[in-house]
Scaffold this active site. Structure first.
Site, mmCIF file in Angstrom:
data_model
loop_
_atom_site.group_PDB
_atom_site.id
_atom_site.type_symbol
_atom_site.label_atom_id
_atom_site.label_comp_id
_atom_site.label_asym_id
_atom_site.label_seq_id
_atom_site.Cartn_x
_atom_site.Cartn_y
_atom_site.Cartn_z
ATOM 1 N N LEU A 1 -18.167 -32.002 49.012
ATOM 2 C CA LEU A 1 -18.651 -32.435 47.695
ATOM 3 C C LEU A 1 -18.145 -33.823 47.341
ATOM 4 O O LEU A 1 -18.774 -34.541 46.559
ATOM 5 C CB LEU A 1 -18.130 -31.485 46.607
ATOM 6 C CG LEU A 1 -18.716 -30.092 46.473
ATOM 7 C CD1 LEU A 1 -17.952 -29.353 45.388
ATOM 8 C CD2 LEU A 1 -20.190 -30.161 46.116
ATOM 9 N N ASN B 1 -11.824 -23.502 53.398
ATOM 10 C CA ASN B 1 -11.303 -22.137 53.197
ATOM 11 C C ASN B 1 -12.281 -21.093 53.726
ATOM 12 O O ASN B 1 -12.419 -20.009 53.172
ATOM 13 C CB ASN B 1 -11.009 -21.892 51.709
ATOM 14 C CG ASN B 1 -10.083 -20.714 51.498
ATOM 15 O OD1 ASN B 1 -9.199 -20.450 52.307
ATOM 16 N ND2 ASN B 1 -10.299 -19.974 50.429
ATOM 17 N N LYS C 1 -11.659 -25.226 35.664
ATOM 18 C CA LYS C 1 -12.846 -24.428 35.306
ATOM 19 C C LYS C 1 -13.272 -24.734 33.870
ATOM 20 O O LYS C 1 -14.458 -24.891 33.578
ATOM 21 C CB LYS C 1 -12.549 -22.931 35.456
ATOM 22 C CG LYS C 1 -12.357 -22.486 36.894
ATOM 23 C CD LYS C 1 -13.647 -22.590 37.697
ATOM 24 C CE LYS C 1 -13.451 -22.301 39.164
ATOM 25 N NZ LYS C 1 -14.600 -22.620 39.997
ATOM 26 N N TYR D 1 -16.450 -14.851 36.290
ATOM 27 C CA TYR D 1 -16.130 -13.676 37.104
ATOM 28 C C TYR D 1 -14.798 -13.100 36.665
ATOM 29 O O TYR D 1 -13.847 -13.845 36.421
ATOM 30 C CB TYR D 1 -15.960 -14.023 38.583
ATOM 31 C CG TYR D 1 -16.997 -14.880 39.240
ATOM 32 C CD1 TYR D 1 -18.329 -14.886 38.841
ATOM 33 C CD2 TYR D 1 -16.633 -15.669 40.337
ATOM 34 C CE1 TYR D 1 -19.265 -15.681 39.505
ATOM 35 C CE2 TYR D 1 -17.557 -16.455 41.001
ATOM 36 C CZ TYR D 1 -18.870 -16.469 40.577
ATOM 37 O OH TYR D 1 -19.770 -17.243 41.242
ATOM 38 N N ASN E 1 -12.280 -9.851 38.344
ATOM 39 C CA ASN E 1 -11.524 -9.816 39.612
ATOM 40 C C ASN E 1 -12.381 -9.253 40.753
ATOM 41 O O ASN E 1 -12.438 -8.031 40.931
ATOM 42 C CB ASN E 1 -10.261 -8.972 39.445
ATOM 43 C CG ASN E 1 -9.213 -9.644 38.577
ATOM 44 O OD1 ASN E 1 -9.512 -10.058 37.453
ATOM 45 N ND2 ASN E 1 -8.000 -9.772 39.067
ATOM 46 N N ILE F 1 -17.249 -15.152 47.964
ATOM 47 C CA ILE F 1 -18.344 -14.736 47.070
ATOM 48 C C ILE F 1 -19.660 -15.356 47.535
ATOM 49 O O ILE F 1 -20.722 -14.722 47.504
ATOM 50 C CB ILE F 1 -18.022 -15.123 45.609
ATOM 51 C CG1 ILE F 1 -16.675 -14.500 45.195
ATOM 52 C CG2 ILE F 1 -19.127 -14.666 44.663
ATOM 53 C CD1 ILE F 1 -16.085 -15.052 43.901
ATOM 54 N N SER G 1 -14.603 -18.506 35.630
ATOM 55 C CA SER G 1 -13.629 -17.440 35.840
ATOM 56 C C SER G 1 -13.129 -16.906 34.517
ATOM 57 O O SER G 1 -13.039 -17.652 33.523
ATOM 58 C CB SER G 1 -12.461 -18.040 36.622
ATOM 59 O OG SER G 1 -11.350 -17.182 36.600
ATOM 60 N N TYR H 1 -5.606 -24.830 37.902
ATOM 61 C CA TYR H 1 -6.863 -24.248 38.410
ATOM 62 C C TYR H 1 -7.769 -23.850 37.246
ATOM 63 O O TYR H 1 -8.949 -24.217 37.194
ATOM 64 C CB TYR H 1 -6.573 -23.029 39.306
ATOM 65 C CG TYR H 1 -7.794 -22.166 39.510
ATOM 66 C CD1 TYR H 1 -8.849 -22.607 40.304
ATOM 67 C CD2 TYR H 1 -7.922 -20.925 38.868
ATOM 68 C CE1 TYR H 1 -9.997 -21.826 40.458
ATOM 69 C CE2 TYR H 1 -9.049 -20.150 39.022
ATOM 70 C CZ TYR H 1 -10.091 -20.604 39.816
ATOM 71 O OH TYR H 1 -11.219 -19.845 39.960
ATOM 72 N N ARG I 1 -6.652 -4.894 35.012
ATOM 73 C CA ARG I 1 -7.667 -5.911 35.281
ATOM 74 C C ARG I 1 -9.033 -5.258 35.446
ATOM 75 O O ARG I 1 -9.144 -4.060 35.702
ATOM 76 C CB ARG I 1 -7.361 -6.660 36.588
ATOM 77 C CG ARG I 1 -6.066 -7.454 36.589
ATOM 78 C CD ARG I 1 -6.134 -8.677 35.676
ATOM 79 N NE ARG I 1 -4.898 -9.440 35.695
ATOM 80 C CZ ARG I 1 -3.830 -9.177 34.956
ATOM 81 N NH1 ARG I 1 -3.832 -8.161 34.109
ATOM 82 N NH2 ARG I 1 -2.745 -9.927 35.031
ATOM 83 N N ASN J 1 -2.196 -13.846 47.754
ATOM 84 C CA ASN J 1 -1.707 -13.865 46.376
ATOM 85 C C ASN J 1 -2.290 -12.712 45.580
ATOM 86 O O ASN J 1 -1.674 -12.221 44.644
ATOM 87 C CB ASN J 1 -2.135 -15.157 45.668
ATOM 88 C CG ASN J 1 -1.558 -16.378 46.336
ATOM 89 O OD1 ASN J 1 -0.361 -16.444 46.551
ATOM 90 N ND2 ASN J 1 -2.413 -17.323 46.696
ATOM 91 N N ASN J 2 -3.509 -12.340 45.929
ATOM 92 C CA ASN J 2 -4.241 -11.363 45.119
ATOM 93 C C ASN J 2 -3.946 -9.931 45.586
ATOM 94 O O ASN J 2 -3.606 -9.685 46.738
ATOM 95 C CB ASN J 2 -5.749 -11.641 45.159
ATOM 96 C CG ASN J 2 -6.091 -12.972 44.521
ATOM 97 O OD1 ASN J 2 -6.492 -13.897 45.196
ATOM 98 N ND2 ASN J 2 -5.908 -13.079 43.216
#
Ligand code: NAD
Ligand code: WQD
Length: 332
Positions: free
Chosen positions: A58, A34, A151, A175, A177, A11, A123, A147, A229, A196-197
């Site tokens: 970070l 990643n 958030k 966000y 999907n 993104i 998310s 996860y 979704r 996974n997605n």
């Protein structure tokens, strides 16, 4: 200058392109955990503009300070984080450390350098199992995996910090999907290993790299039994960040929360069929057991973003599946 943490990711890279196209000056920081350095050349090629890059983490506060010392950062768009739901169940500490501690470090360094504007990547996962759809921003929040909890914890930290620090303003973007890719096919989503997605999985079945899509259940209370979704084209999503930054340029301070989704729900079979039709490729699939933790339906009421930001998703499902396939073909 706008700092994008995790700006070389899926993104983030699309948001960099939109910011550069608008003539903004940007600094990207990423630890490449990643993403790949080649994303830099692709962002530059698409937008025909340059930027400053730091390979930094970070969790390393001193290297974050260096970025703020060397650049006058007015606002931060904070994408950096780990995002794999299943992995977060296996490695919760890594997720809390990277996402929560990373954000605390960032906020502390921002405070040291009097930087008081942030756009945060949250998310739809913070809605847990929503009691109804479409989902509005004021619905109850809960999570079902580490996860998602990172958030939710970060959202809470941002709320508390904004209460204590009246200069601070943050846009929390939830966000739905994100799928698809830049129309050039130069940047997109390229997960390591087996995706996974849904969308990257379909793209790999289409290219023959994976044999068959497993559809997780066809007995949900939806129009065809498969999960529904809210898929949003990543370029539409990227543009939402520019609108959020414009919102933060106004005088008022505080926390501004927006759903970024298309407001439409599509089932897994709708996506498969749209992909087949737009790209002329047959997708092998089989129906298997439900995936633990999945919900039947999740889609946004995105009215608030339209009313307050003047943002709405414009691209169609056909655009999303076509651009996802274009990226898969060009990239791999
Ligand atoms: P991504 O993994 O492609 O991008 C995240 C980037 O952050 C990567 O380039 C990674 O190298 C970097 N990063 C991670 N930890 C870092 C650290 N400690 N220091 C510096 N860089 C670090 O993910 P994405 O899909 O672009 O997601 C961006 C953000 O949006 C994430 O916070 C994610 O949780 C959130 N989000 C994503 C989705 C989705 O489906 N893609 C949905 C909702 C929210
Ligand atoms: C979509 C639909 C699956 C793969 C996840 C995170 C969420 C957010 C977005 C970050 C579901 C079905 C999928 C497959 C399938 N990420 N499916 N076969 O689960 O809605 O959301 O990504 O914040 O937090 O949970 O997205 O793409 O995994 O699944 O049938 O091989 O496709 O059951 O109905 P999801 P997804």
């Amino acid at each position: 200058m706008i700092l994008l943490t995790g700006g070389l990711g899926y993104i983030g890279s699309h948001t960099c392109v939109e910011l550069l196209k608008r003539g903004e000056r940007i600094v990207i920081m990423d630890n490449l955990s990643n993403s790949r350095e080649e994303a830099m050349d692709n962002i530059k090629a698409i937008s025909n503009a340059g930027f400053i890059f730091y390979k930094a983490d970070l969790l390393d506060k001193e290297s974050m300070r260096k970025i703020f010392r060397e650049n006058k950062i007015d606002a931060v768009v904070h994408f950096a984080g780990l995002k794999a739901v299943g992995e977060s169940v296996v490695k919760p500490l890594a997720y809390y450390k990277n996402n929560v501690e990373g954000t605390l470090n960032l906020l502390e360094v921002m405070e040291e350098f009097n930087c008081s504007k942030m756009v945060f990547s949250s998310s739809a996962t913070v809605y847990g199992s929503p009691e109804r759809v479409p989902i509005t921003e004021d619905m109850p929040l809960s999570t079902t995996n580490p996860y998602g909890t990172t958030k939710l914890m970060i959202e809470q930290i941002l709320q508390d910090y904004a209460k204590a620090n009246k200069q601070f303003k943050v846009a929390i973007l939830r966000y739905f999907n994100p799928i698809g890719a830049h129309e050039s096919g130069a940047i997109g989503e390229d997960p390591n290993g087996i995706p996974n997605n849904l969308m990257p999985y379909i793209a790999r079945v289409a290219s023959g790299k994976l044999e068959c899509l497993s559809i997780y259940g066809n007995d949900y209370p939806t129009h065809d039994g498969t999960g529904v979704r809210d898929y949003i084209h990543v370029v539409d999503l990227a543009k939402g960040h520019l609108k959020a930054l414009d919102r933060l340029a106004k005088d008022d301070t505080g926390v501004f929360i927006y759903n970024l989704g298309s407001g439409r729900g599509y089932s897994v079979l709708d996506i498969v069929q749209a992909f087949e039709k737009a790209n002329g490729i047959k997708i092998n699939y089989k129906i298997v057991e439900r995936r633990p933790g999945d919900i039947a339906k999740c889609y946004a009421d995105a009215t608030k973003a339209w009313k307050e930001l003047g943002w709405k998703a414009e691209k169609t499902l056909e655009d999303m599946v076509r651009d996802a396939w274009n990226f898969e073909q060009k990239h791999r």
